[in-house]
Write a protein that holds these residues in place. Sequence first.
Motif: not given
Length: 340
Positions: A193-198, A217-228
Amino acid sequence: MIEDRKLAVLRAIVEDYVATQEPVGSKTLVERHRLGVSPATVRNDMAWLEDEGLIAQPHTSAGRIPTDKGYRFFVDRLTSLKPMSAAEKRAIATFLEGAHDLDDVVQRSVRLLAQLTQQVAIVQYPTLARSTVRHVELVALSTSRLLAVLILSTGRVEQRVIEVPVELTDDLIGDLRSRVNKTAAGARISDAAAALGDLPDDVAPDNRSTYSIVVAALVEAISDHRSDERVVVGGTANLARFGESFDQSIKPMLEALEEHVVLLKLLGEATSPSEVTVRIGHEGPIDELASTSVVVTGYGSSDEALASLGIVGPTRMDYPGSMAAVRAVARYVSTILDEG
């Protein structure tokens, strides 16, 4: 310290009580087990075990049954687990290898554990925070709409439909796909997520807006912990088979097992896939389940567990067999995730 002979007597009492659900007497022990000592010696050993709180007499003139402390002593001194038969191993492999996605793997694992152990099975979905990005696929849905498919090492798939402000061309999509995978593939999701942001900073100004939208959109998908913390349960009806083994009504137990937070507490923190944890009776975190034992292990695609799975049943359970089944299923699930 407990001497080997007394430990053999305790082991025999546990095994007989688990098998018969009847209090075990000294005469029965001498007849069924080659303890190599007289009935009088066995009675003395049983008296010592009772004084130590490892066995108890449920009522006058009855034999003895193991206490929670006795089960703990028995489990802690297991030198080996009951090996799975070749037929059981084949059945596990065949059943789980037929799964076609993560949801199917989890559902099959729950059913398999419940069938193998005849207990309540619990399987936690892989924890997103501990996974890595396996691959990102980008597919044009129209000239301005893009489908992003994020595939994680856990087998989880996240999808996002993205509207972009420019006309999508094969070259643009190809460049996006190449840059995104070069940046994120193989990385832990926090690092990805950090690398994609740059990433947008490295492209031409004309394309920066489009890349920023896709990356967001990809960072949001990566950071989605709803099903953790999703947990699946199977085989709760198996508890009814052991109704007489519990100190209380079975209803509070079934109600407790319907609570999501209870299930997560039972599984506890995901441990190493190589270790099986057993919590017996009141050692567990839930009062309503104080008459049960929990056998849990971690599973994952590496030495670090991605999540946990296990079983819940009466303290009068086949610990060596249950522990072996839990460990075997966890290993097969780990292999499937690693190869997925």
